[in-house]
Design a protein around this motif. Structure first.
Motif, mmCIF file in Angstrom:
data_model
loop_
_atom_site.group_PDB
_atom_site.id
_atom_site.type_symbol
_atom_site.label_atom_id
_atom_site.label_comp_id
_atom_site.label_asym_id
_atom_site.label_seq_id
_atom_site.Cartn_x
_atom_site.Cartn_y
_atom_site.Cartn_z
ATOM 1 N N GLU A 1926 0.822 -1.337 0.038
ATOM 2 C CA GLU A 1926 -0.254 -0.096 -0.258
ATOM 3 C C GLU A 1926 0.875 1.286 0.173
ATOM 4 N N GLY A 1927 1.822 1.206 0.717
ATOM 5 C CA GLY A 1927 2.799 2.298 0.897
ATOM 6 C C GLY A 1927 3.448 2.743 -0.614
ATOM 7 N N ILE A 1928 4.000 1.662 -1.331
ATOM 8 C CA ILE A 1928 4.581 1.662 -2.366
ATOM 9 C C ILE A 1928 3.573 2.467 -3.430
ATOM 10 N N LYS A 1929 2.140 1.968 -3.313
ATOM 11 C CA LYS A 1929 0.997 2.423 -4.146
ATOM 12 C C LYS A 1929 1.032 4.060 -3.887
ATOM 13 N N VAL A 1930 1.053 4.534 -2.612
ATOM 14 C CA VAL A 1930 1.039 5.816 -2.511
ATOM 15 C C VAL A 1930 1.978 6.636 -3.206
ATOM 16 N N LEU A 1931 3.235 6.024 -2.996
ATOM 17 C CA LEU A 1931 4.406 6.952 -3.466
ATOM 18 C C LEU A 1931 4.407 6.799 -5.202
ATOM 19 N N PRO A 1952 15.594 2.988 -4.798
ATOM 20 C CA PRO A 1952 16.419 2.094 -3.673
ATOM 21 C C PRO A 1952 15.482 1.372 -2.828
ATOM 22 N N ILE A 1953 14.251 1.740 -2.454
ATOM 23 C CA ILE A 1953 13.477 0.889 -1.713
ATOM 24 C C ILE A 1953 12.978 -0.141 -2.358
ATOM 25 N N LEU A 1954 12.663 -0.165 -3.351
ATOM 26 C CA LEU A 1954 12.285 -1.412 -4.254
ATOM 27 C C LEU A 1954 13.304 -2.131 -4.489
ATOM 28 N N ILE A 1955 14.232 -2.061 -4.918
ATOM 29 C CA ILE A 1955 15.500 -2.787 -5.136
ATOM 30 C C ILE A 1955 16.144 -3.371 -3.943
ATOM 31 N N SER A 1956 15.837 -2.527 -2.921
ATOM 32 C CA SER A 1956 16.563 -3.390 -1.621
ATOM 33 C C SER A 1956 15.594 -4.704 -1.250
ATOM 34 N N LEU A 1974 7.438 -10.503 -2.045
ATOM 35 C CA LEU A 1974 7.846 -9.161 -1.795
ATOM 36 C C LEU A 1974 8.875 -8.916 -3.319
ATOM 37 N N HIS A 1975 9.610 -10.100 -3.364
ATOM 38 C CA HIS A 1975 10.608 -9.899 -4.545
ATOM 39 C C HIS A 1975 9.897 -9.521 -5.574
ATOM 40 N N PHE A 1977 6.726 -8.749 -6.288
ATOM 41 C CA PHE A 1977 6.261 -7.257 -6.347
ATOM 42 C C PHE A 1977 7.073 -6.337 -6.796
ATOM 43 N N ALA A 1978 8.190 -6.076 -5.854
ATOM 44 C CA ALA A 1978 9.293 -5.162 -6.276
ATOM 45 C C ALA A 1978 9.573 -5.249 -7.682
ATOM 46 N N LEU A 1979 10.002 -6.308 -8.314
ATOM 47 C CA LEU A 1979 10.519 -6.718 -9.440
ATOM 48 C C LEU A 1979 9.391 -6.218 -10.374
ATOM 49 N N GLN A 1980 8.036 -6.439 -10.169
ATOM 50 C CA GLN A 1980 7.240 -6.038 -11.186
ATOM 51 C C GLN A 1980 7.039 -4.370 -11.314
ATOM 52 N N LYS A 1981 7.113 -3.980 -10.091
ATOM 53 C CA LYS A 1981 6.885 -2.372 -9.892
ATOM 54 C C LYS A 1981 8.130 -1.899 -10.777
ATOM 55 N N LEU A 1982 9.356 -2.451 -10.675
ATOM 56 C CA LEU A 1982 10.547 -1.867 -11.405
ATOM 57 C C LEU A 1982 10.250 -1.974 -12.770
ATOM 58 N N MET A 1983 9.693 -2.988 -13.139
ATOM 59 C CA MET A 1983 9.411 -3.432 -14.587
ATOM 60 C C MET A 1983 8.680 -2.271 -15.103
ATOM 61 N N GLN A 1984 7.481 -1.829 -14.097
ATOM 62 C CA GLN A 1984 6.719 -0.847 -14.871
ATOM 63 C C GLN A 1984 7.493 0.593 -15.007
ATOM 64 N N ILE A 1985 8.201 0.927 -13.631
ATOM 65 C CA ILE A 1985 8.419 2.028 -13.600
ATOM 66 C C ILE A 1985 9.629 2.560 -14.602
ATOM 67 N N GLY A 1986 10.731 1.349 -14.802
ATOM 68 C CA GLY A 1986 11.840 1.591 -15.654
ATOM 69 C C GLY A 1986 11.530 2.170 -16.982
ATOM 70 N N PRO A 1987 10.709 1.557 -17.731
ATOM 71 C CA PRO A 1987 10.295 2.090 -19.004
ATOM 72 C C PRO A 1987 9.279 3.373 -18.862
#
Length: 2044
Positions: A1926-1931, A1952-1956, A1974-1975, A1977-1987
């Protein structure tokens, strides 16, 4: 007393006691010894046997009292039975010596008697062991008998009975000797000896075959002699002996060859001849007819005849029902011949004839009614009918003879009349008992029952005509469907045969009798019959003078018809009253002068006719007054009065008229007197004030006149005595099973007992004694009885001087007569004075001046010393009344003194008995006794009660003592001990032959126990001694041979059990009750059942167990008829219920069974259901389809003696033989009760899966659902029976079964229910109820079952449903023609009932169909696969609607018509004149009162259905001809709500709708605003649902919206419903209607605004008028404001659920700290519904109006939020909080908040509201509240998001809100954090930066910190994972919102928070599932944010190689795992998503 409880007698303790205590001690020891011996081992007994025998024999010598000697003997027998027998001969010798002793002194007598009793007991117990000594013993006893007095003879007889019982066949050598001795005792002068001799002979006949062969004649003659001068007990015992011996003579198998005796075989004819001769000639022997017999002077004494009658019954009962069926014809012809003319003596005098007929009727009733099952009874009825035909032919032959003289005098006619009367009476009784089960009998044309009865109506004898009419009455009561056809037939014959005198009287009797039957038939007769009958009566009266041959008959017939018509009650009579009053006025001359001229005219005959006519008129008016009390208005009474003076005047002239015209006028004048007296008794005395003195003179003359010769005290006095005192008199006055014949013995030989021919007018009256023929007394007696009653009234109303004079005259008249005359006069005078005193006391009057007391006292004192005991009783009662009326202490004391003086001086029995009773009665009505008086009374009565020379004095004194104990109450305590010891002493010493003394002792004991009351529970020594004595007294009475004493014992034990239950031995009490369950004595059976009824209320299970244990223990048969061993006590009670005829007893049996069922049915389920099933199945339908033919095993041996069930021991399946229909109805009712009982028990009773599982676990478990097949079968058997009552019960059972079991699923076939397999049974049970000949009430019930079955949804397949649907369609076709077409057999209201039942059933089906159709529309969208939709039944239900659709056109018309009728009927009475004259669619004007009831039962569902139908057509009718034309015809006579005059003008559709709308609304409002307490839930709910349906469509809503007053009215009515009805479902339904009304108002306001805007077009906005409530001022006027009414209602609901919302209650308007609370489910629903309504209110107001209501609405909404914000697990919100948030959102987003006129005020108020919510957080009084933070935060969020920005952006508020979020983020609770993130997300995304930015600035940093914290410590569970997500969604959202220049910083924060959280491949394998998720989820978000933000991404990666490396490793690892196929779970992110979606949809 404890010392008495040992094996050997404690002689030491015994010798220290006084005389009375010693006797008590010994008796108690003997009682204990009896139980102890049976329980002690044989060796112990043998050890002490010698001492014990010595002790017992020494007691034998100490002259023991009767109960003691009996116990002593019993113990000796038991002792020798268990121990050694060698010393027994010695004991026998000792006894024989004692008997031989020459000592004749009275003190030695008890020892002799004890020895006799001991011998009996020893031989009974040891039997053949002693056979070598018995001849000597018997010889000795018989020798002693020659010199013995009555007690000795009594004991010897009983002892011989015991000897015979013990020895059996071995006693043969002494049979003859014993027989001779018993013969002489059978005619002994002591009645007790006769009874004992009968018992002895009864025992003897078991073995002595000569009694029922060679000596049969002499046994019979002997018994006849024994009946002479006998009492009731003797008749019972001797008739039992005689009946059994005669029965044996017929059935015995003769041991001819073995015994070498030539025993002659006795045929049935001989036996009947023998009994018949006794009945006809009495005991004078057969051959040697004595001289007076030849002279024709002797007549058989009544007691002989009654005794023989009882013997007949015993004889037939012993042979049994099956035998009677075979030999019925012979039996019938013999019994009827007893009253034929071949024995003129029996029937010559009318007196004898009446008595003999009674006897014959009794024999027929007891045998046919008591022994035969229903099938056999029907066969018997056919035989009786044949007999009637035969007798009729004889009469016809004579009547054809032309010569009139020979006709009437013919002996043949006279000969047949009594036989016909008996046959017709029995036929009537039979059919009456069979009820509707007799239908096949009457339909059987070969039997021709009706024809035969109607043909006899023309018989020349009046008594035959009357009895035939009575028989028709019985047929009509039994089969109501025959009532109207019979009435028509008789009226038609009466009209056609008007010129035959027999026909005129006969058919008028018949019509009157049939009219009397109407009140027993709830369905009634057509209303028009009243008019026909009255016209016919007028015609008869008018034509009476035309033909002198018919004058008397026509006059009588006319008035009889009018009198009978009055019994139909006010509803019918009111229409004809004017004509009747006119006839009444014309029958008497107008003035006294006319009466004088009348006297001089005319002759004897005209006067006879005139008197007959006037007596008839008086009778008709009497009938009117007693049956139509409601019509007796002032005006009617004024019209009744004018003829009265003339009637009284004629009364005074009667004697001179008789002098002039001779004695033929005697009888008519007596009848006239009686009729006038009866009428005057009923009228208020004020109406004849002026004539009181004249009437009083006539009454005095009647009472003391010289022509009253007969003294019939037994009918005059009992009503004037006190019920308790009547117990003192002969048992004849007590109720017995033989009351019907025993009554004759009360009257002296010259007086006839009551019979119908003495007063034809009684034929239409309801008989007092149940269902038997009315039995009016002869006019000479009944006139006295009426005069006595009237004297009481008149004497109380005349002036005091006149009253004094009358009393003096009466006193003189007694003095001036002599001998028998004097007794008669005294009797009449005392009766009238008693009646006067009773009346004065009852009306709280006074006696008058002092000089009145002297004559009154003299009259009563004289009677107290009369030789007639009944007169003494009445006088004692009058004595008490006199004291009550004078009510003066000294006077009462002087009365008592009179009695004291008399008792001290008098020695004769009469004075002593009379005055002792007077003492007892004196205080009966005064309350309280002075202690001095009490002491003197008790002293005198003690002395009298010990006067052993006169049992009568003892009896009366003891009775009087019991009255004193009762009236003294607690004052009596000081006398309790001496009284109790006196009672015990007398109980132990009074000989058993004086049963009446024992009965009085029993009454005293009972009174003492009542006085002691609950104190008997105490433990002190004195109390336990008293208690022991009471129990001892009960034990003595239980052993008494007299049944009434046993009954007293039982009621004493019942009292003891009530006050001290622990001290009463339940098992012995129950055994005593079971043994007497079938006693031949009615009063004993009543006592048994009254006691049982009390016991089972507390301890049903124990009572039932004791009964069964007892039945198993006892080897001998317990009682002849109670088969407890097989069917338990319950079954025995059911069997008893089936046989019992006494109403009170039947009521007690039912109550007892109901109590047992209530407490035990659930535990003994199978047992109870089997009982009910056996009773219902035993009925074996007439067609013998359902069961095997039970004829062969129909009747076991149903005798009084032989056990009924002996023949059936092999076939246990049917413990009940042919139960009557009433018993079967009771069994069906029991089944319904059992189902109700199971409802409140375990839930498995209605859940088959659970039940089967629990049954497997423990086979003893038993559940109702496992017996469903039986339940259906029982309901089916009952519903298809011939008896209508049973059919109704069966259908009711079926209905309950359907309702309870419809929803239970069938575990083996998912998607089906268990009832489905029984649909064929249900269809078959219902089908017969829809045939054309079925009674309307049965059809109505069946309709209810049909609709319940269709509505239950058990059957889903349309083809299966059609079976039952077809039945409803057929009944719909039948009723379409309205009230015209239905059957004319019953009253019009019956067809109303049927029509409405059909319409109600259809309404129920339609409502269900529509409901299912609605429900199925919704799930169809979601069901994915076709199978599922089938299982939901979705395609069947539209089918149901289709089924109904075809008939909807017709139905809607009929429904609307029915509702219109209902509306008309509920109008207040002042609109009566405006109602349509011919009635409504389904009721006629005359029967409207009866119809109301039926409309009340069915209008509600019809209303609901009609509303649904109107809704479905949307008030737009597709059918072109469904306009006004179809609404009015053919159904309603008045077209819809318009007068018939304007019928031609067709209404516009708008008007039609409006009418319909107002009809439904009107009915609903009328009903809801005056809810009566008996209004059913069903009606209220249906009514509210109808309103809901109505307001579902736009047109009615527009009507309500546009009519503000109507809306307010409705709201007020609903408010009232909510206040008066607690039921949540009703309150919810009401709130739903309120919501719809508010919606309607909103629509209306919107519509007005829209149209205003359209109309004004381009005009300026400012000039628009304000719409909505509150207009420009904002003021709401209570009573005129819709919004105000709604607010009141909502506040009422909210405050009732949450009292804290009421500022008055909490003491301040501020917020008080209370703990928030969860509401119940219902409460939550109600609160939520109220909040929805509140949130809608602003839209109904103008802007100003909305400002004035807003504070209230906000206060309530926030209040609910505050009061119910409870923390729930998982962060859920309670339903009320959710509702209040939803409401807040609705209010905040209201357009009014933004409307220019109201915006500023709204903004201020909303800010205040927000402050209120923020304040909820702060601790009040320093205590923190337990509020749910999430709820409050959500509320704040709703404010932030839903209001316009200016509300929330003022800094002070914004700061506080941000502060709250900060605080909440710090809370450790994971769920709170998740919710907070979700709420922040929605705020951050708010489009207006002014709102969202301050929150972002203040809170983002802490969110990032939080996330980094998580980074440090790895999340351990799913919730932490969710917080992170939920926190990540807010950010993420922030990144999206942020402006370009800031975005990069944010992404740099996020990455950094996601990669950690990424793991490399090694770590990935060993990671927990949480870390892995968690891994992913973080990976998926990174895949979205990167592009998305590639530049920022790259720069971050470049700046931090560590991050980059970690990311690459993770991606690589992920690919590896994809190859291997490691499942990485992706489901965990759903919960988060879902919940945020949920939250958004719910309120944000």
């Amino acid at each position: 007393m404890e010392l008495a409880h040992s094996l050997l007698l404690n002689e030491e303790a015994c010798n220290q006691l006084g005389e009375v205590q010693k006797a008590e001690f010994i008796f108690d020891w003997l009682r204990y010894l009896e139980k102890l011996l049976l329980a002690t081992s044989r060796s112990d007994v043998k050890e002490k046997q010698k001492t014990l025998v010595e002790q017992l024999l020494s007691l034998l010598n100490s002259s023991p009292g009767p109960p003691t000697r009996k116990l002593l003997a019993k113990n000796l027998g038991i002792l020798y039975g268990i121990g050694d027998t060698f010393s027994v001969y010695e004991t026998i010798d000792k006894c024989n010596d004692l008997i031989r002793s020459k000592d004749d002194s009275p003190s030695y007598l008890p020892t002799k008697l004890a020895a006799v009793v001991c011998l009996g007991s020893l031989y009974k117990k040891l039997g053949r062991i002693l056979s070598n000594t018995f001849t000597e013993t018997v010889g000795n006893i018989l020798k002693a008998m020659k010199s013995a007095e009555s007690q000795g003879r009594y004991e010897i007889m009983l002892s011989l009975q015991n000897i015979l019982k013990g020895l059996g066949a071995a006693a043969t050598p002494c049979h003859r000797d014993i027989y001779k001795a018993a013969r002489s005792c059978l005619t002994d002068r002591s009645m007790a000896v006769r009874c004992a001799a009968a018992k002895c002979l009864f025992e003897l006949q078991n073995e002595a075959s000569f009694m029922w062969s060679t000596d049969l004649d002499s046994v019979a003659t002997l018994c006849f002699k024994s009946f002479e001068g006998s009492n009731y007990d003797v008749r019972i015992s001797v008739s039992k002996l005689l009946g059994t011996v005669l029965a044996k003579a017929i059935i015995s198998k003769h041991p001819g060859a073995a015994s070498r005796q030539s025993i002659r075989r006795v045929s049935l004819e001989e036996v009947l001849e023998l009994l018949g001769t006794g009945f006809l000639r009495g005991s004078s022997g057969f051959l040697r007819a004595s001289g007076d017999m030849l002279k024709g002077t002797s007549s058989v004494s009544r007691d002989v005849r009654v005794g023989i009658t009882q013997a007949y019954v015993v004889f037939i009962s012993t042979l049994g029902g099956a035998w009677l069926e075979k030999n019925f014809a012979a039996f019938l012809s013999h019994i009827l011949s007893l009253v034929s003319q071949s024995y003129p003596k029996v029937t010559q005098a009318q007196v004898d004839a009446v008595c003999s007929r009674r006897c014959v009727s009794f024999i027929l009733r007891a045998t046919i009614g008591g022994l035969l099952g229903e099938k056999a009874q029907i066969a018997a009825a056919k035989d009786i009918c044949q007999a009637i035909w035969k007798l009729k032919k004889v009469v016809d032959a004579v009547m054809c003879d032309g010569n009139l003289e020979t006709r009437l005098g013919s002996t043949d006619v006279a000969a047949s009349q009594h036989m016909l009367v008996c046959a017709l009476q029995e036929l009537g009784n039979l059919i009456h008992g069979l009820g509707t089960t007799a239908a096949p009998l009457l339909q059987d044309s070969s039997a021709g029952i009706l024809d035969s009865v109607i043909s006899v109506i023309l018989h020349p004898s009046i008594s035959v005509r009357l009895t035939a009419a009575w028989c028709l009455h019985c047929i009509a009561v039994a089969l109501p469907s025959y009532l109207t056809p019979l009435l028509d037939r008789c009226l038609e014959r009466l009209t056609v045969l008007k010129s035959s005198p027999e026909a005129v009287t006969g058919f008028s009797f018949a019509v009157a009798a049939l009219l009397g039957a109407v009140k027993h038939c709830p369905l009634g007769i057509p209303h028009g019959k009243g008019k026909i009958i009255l016209t016919l009566a007028e015609d008869l009266l008018c034509s009476a003078t035309q033909n002198s041959r018919l004058s008397a008959q026509r006059t009588q017939a006319g008035w009889l018809l009018i009198a009978a018509l009055m019994t139909l009650g006010p509803a019918v009579v009111s229409h004809h009253l004017a004509r009747v009053l006119l006839l009444w006025k014309c029958v008497f001359p107008v003035s006294p002068k006319d009466l004088e001229t009348e006297k001089s005219r005319g002759d004897s005959f005209t006067w006879q006719v005139t008197l007959e006519g006037r007596a008839g008129a008086l009778c008709a008016i009497k009938s009117f007054v007693s049956h139509c009390g409601d019509l007796l208005t002032e005006e009617v009474i004024q019209r009744l009065l004018p003829p009265l003076p003339c009637a009284v005047n004629l009364l005074t002239q009667l004697s001179s008229i008789i002098k002039t015209y001779g004695s033929p006028l005697k009888t008519p004048s007596v009848v006239y007197r009686q009729r006038l007296y009866e009428l005057l008794i009923l009228l208020p005395p004020e109406t004849y004030e002026g004539h009181l003195c004249a009437i009083l003179k006539e009454l005095a003359a009647d009472l003391t006149g010289p022509d009253t010769q007969v003294a019939a005290s037994t009918f005059l006095l009992p009503p004037l005595c006190h019920q308790d005192d009547l117990l003192l008199l002969s048992p004849l006055l007590q109720e017995t099973d033989h009351r019907f014949i025993e009554e004759q013995l009360l009257l002296s030989n010259g007086i006839a007992c009551g019979s119908l021919e003495y007063d034809p007018y009684s034929i239409y009256e309801k008989d007092v004694g149940g269902d038997s023929v009315p039995k009016p007394l002869p006019p000479t007696l009944s006139v006295i009885s009426s005069a006595v009653k009237l004297f009481g009234v008149v004497c109380a109303h005349v002036g005091e001087a006149q009253r004094l004079l009358t009393l003096e005259q009466l006193l003189d008249s007694i003095k001036h007569t002599k001998g028998a005359r004097q007794q008669v006069v005294q009797l009449h005078v005392i009766s009238s004075v008693s009646s006067f005193l009773k009346y004065v006391a009852g009306s709280k009057g006074s006696l008058g001046p002092e000089e009145m007391r002297r004559p009154a006292l003299a009259l009563v004192t004289g009677a107290l010393e009369s030789p007639n005991p009944l007169l003494r009783c009445a006088a004692a009662e009058a004595w008490a009344r006199l004291a009550q009326v004078v009510d003066d202490g000294p006077f009462t004391a002087s009365l008592a003194q009179v009695s004291f003086d008399k008792l001290k001086s008098a020695r004769d029995v009469v004075t002593r008995t009379g005055h002792s009773l007077a003492l007892g009665s004196l205080h009966r009505y005064l309350g309280g006794i002075s202690s001095q008086h009490l002491n003197s009374c008790v002293g005198i009565l003690y002395t009298l009660s010990q006067d052993s020379t006169s049992p009568d004095v003892q009896t009366w004194a003891l009775h009087s003592l019991s009255l004193i104990i009762d009236s003294a109450g607690p004052l009596y305590y000081m006398h309790v001990e001496p009284t109790l010891s006196l009672i015990i002493m007398l109980l132990l010493n009074v000989p058993p032959t004086h049963a009446e003394v024992h009965q009085s002792l029993g009454r005293c004991l009972n009174a003492l126990i009542t006085t002691l009351g609950p104190e008997l529970q105490g433990n002190s020594t004195s109390v336990s001694t008293l208690r022991m004595s009471c129990l001892l007294g009960c034990a003595v009475m239980q052993d008494n041979p007299d049944c009434l004493v046993q009954a007293q014992a039982i009621s004493c034990l019942q009292q003891l059990h009530m006050f001290a239950p622990r001290h009463v031995n339940l098992s012995s009490l129950v055994s005593c009750l079971c043994v007497n369950l079938c006693s031949p004595y009615l009063l004993l059976r009543r006592a048994v059942l009254a006691c049982l009824r009390q016991l089972v209320q507390r301890e049903a299970a124990e009572v039932s167990e004791h009964a069964v244990t007892l039945a198993k223990d006892i080897r001998e048969e317990l009682t002849p008829d109670a088969n407890i061993r097989e069917v338990g006590l319950e079954g025995a009670l059911l069997t008893l219920l089936d046989k019992e005829t006494d109403q009170r007893l039947c009521h007690d049996i039912k109550e007892t069974l109901n109590h047992m069922l209530t407490s035990m049915a659930v535990d003994k389920l199978s047992f109870w259901l089997k009982l009910c099933k056996d009773v219902l199945a035993a009925s074996a339908d007439f067609t013998a389809v359902t069961c095997v033919d039970t004829m062969q095993e129909e009747e076991g041996d149903k005798g009084d003696d032989a056990s009924v069930l002996t023949t059936r021991s092999d076939d246990r399946s049917h413990p009940f033989t042919n139960p009557r229909w009433a018993t079967r109805v009771f069994a069906a009712e029991c089944v319904c009760r059992i189902i109700n009982q199971c409802e409140s028990a375990h839930c498995a009773h209605f859940d088959i899966a659970l039940a089967q599982e629990m049954k497997k676990r423990d086979s003893r478990n038993d559940f109702l659902v496992l017996h469903l097949a039986d339940l259906i079968r029982m309901a089916f058997m009952a519903a298809t029976d011939h008896s209508d009552q049973l059919r109704l019960s069966g259908l009711q059972t079926l209905l309950i079964v359907i309702r309870r079991f419809a929803t239970i699923p069938e575990p083996e076939f998912p998607g089906h229910v268990i009832l489905e397999q029984y649909q064929a049974n249900v269809g078959a049970a219902l089908r017969p109820a829809f045939t054309s000949e079925t009674a309307p009430d049965v059809t109505a019930k069946a309709c209810q079952v049909c609709s319940a079955w269709i509505a239950s949804g058990v059957v889903s397949d349309l083809n299966d449903l059609r079976r039952v649907h077809h039945l409803l369609v057929s009944s719909l076709t039948k009723i379409q023609a309205g009230k015209e077409a239905l059957s004319h057999l019953y009253n019009e209201s019956a067809s109303t009932m049927e029509i409405l039942a059909v319409l109600k059933a259809w309404a129920e089906v339609y409502i269900i169909a529509v409901e299912r159709h609605k429900n199925n529309k919704q799930p169809l969208k979601t069901t994915s696969c076709p199978e599922e939709s089938v299982r939901n039944g979705s395609d069947s239900s539209p089918g149901l609607l289709d089924l109904v659709h075809t008939d909807l056109g017709t139905l809607s018309r009929l429904w609307l018509a029915a509702l219109q009728d209902f509306a008309l009927l509920t109008l207040p009475s002042e609109f009566a004149s405006q109602l349509p004259i011919e009635g409504g669619a389904f009721y006629t004007a005359e029967t409207s009162e009866n119809a109301k009831l039926h409309y009340n039962n069915s209008w509600a569902l019809i209303l609901h259905a009609t509303a649904l139908w109107l809704t479905s057509t949307g008030f737009v009718v597709a059918d072109p001809d469904e306009g006004a034309s179809n609404l009015s015809r053919p159904v309603t006579p008045t077209s819809m709500c318009q007068g018939s005059s304007s019928g031609a003008i067709a209404k516009s559709p708008e008007d039609v709708y409006s009418d319909r709308f107002h009809l439904i609304l009107g009915i609903s409002v009328e009903f809801l605003c005056s809810l009566r307490s008996d209004a059913t839930m069903e009606s209220i709910t249906a009514c509210l649902h109808a309103l809901q349906a109505l307001l579902d469509v736009p047109w009615p809503r527009s009507k309500i919206g546009s009519d503000q007053a109507l809306g307010i009215e409705l709201l007020n009515v609903l408010h009232r419903v909510i206040l008066t009805r607690e039921s949540p479902s009703i309150q919810l339904a009401s709130l739903e209607v309120v919501r719809q009304i508010i919606c309607a108002a909103q629509e209306h306001v919107k519509e007005k605004r829209r149209s205003a805007e359209v109309d004004d077009g381009a005009a300026e906005k400012e000039t628009l008028p304000e719409f909505g409530e509150g207009k420009d001022t904002g003021g709401l006027v209570p009573g005129k404001s819709l919004v105000f009414a709604t607010l009141e209602l909502c506040v009422c609901i909210l405050v009732r659920q949450l009292p804290e919302l009421n500022p008055k209650l909490t003491g301040s308007p501020g917020i008080k700290a209370t703990k928030p609370q969860m509401l119940s489910e219902d409460g939550s629903r109600l609160v939520s519904a109220a909040l929805v309504i509140l949130s809608e209110l602003p839209a109904v107001c103008s802007p100003e109006g909305s400002i004035s209501i807003l504070p209230t609405i906000l206060y309530l909404t926030i209040g609910v939020l505050r009061e119910t914000a409870v923390k729930l697990p998982g962060g859920q919100l309670s339903s009320t909080v959710a509702a209040s948030l939803q409401a807040l959102k609705g209010i905040l987003s209201s357009p009014m908040a933004r409307a220019e006129k109201s915006q500023t005020a709204w903004t201020d108020l909303l800010r205040s509201a927000l402050v209120t919510i923020l304040d909820c957080w702060d601790p009040v009084d320093g205590t923190r509240q337990e509020l749910d933070e999430v709820s409050l935060l959500t509320a704040i969020t709703v404010f932030i998001l839903s209001t316009s920005p200016e509300v929330t952006i003022i800094p002070c508020l914004q700061k506080r809100c941000i502060e709250k979020f900060k605080v909440t983020l710090e809370i450790k609770d994971a769920m709170v954090q998740i919710k907070t993130y979700q709420l922040l997300l929605s705020i951050f995304q708010y489009p207006n930066p002014a709102v969202s930015y301050p929150y972002i600035y203040s809170l983002v940093s802490s969110i990032v910190e939080k996330l980094q914290e998580i980074d440090q410590k790895n999340p351990e569970d799913a919730t932490e994972l969710q917080i992170f997500q939920e926190g990540i969604k807010v950010l993420e959202a922030l990144v999206t919102i942020a402006e370009e220049q800031h975005r990069s910083q944010l992404v740099a924060c996020l990455l950094p928070i996601l990669i950690s959280f990424l793991l490399d491949e090694n770590a990935l394998e060993s990671a927990t599932s949480i870390m892995r998720n968690l891994h992913d989820f973080a990976l998926q978000k990174l895949m979205q944010i990167g592009p998305q933000y590639s530049s920022v991404f790259k720069s971050v990666m470049a700046s931090s190689p560590a991050l980059k490396a970690r990311l690459e490793a993770a991606i690589k690892g992920n690919q590896e795992s994809v190859k291997v196929g490691t499942p990485t779970s992706k489901h965990t992110k759903h919960p988060g998503k879902n919940s945020s979606i949920q939250l958004k949809t719910s309120f944000l």
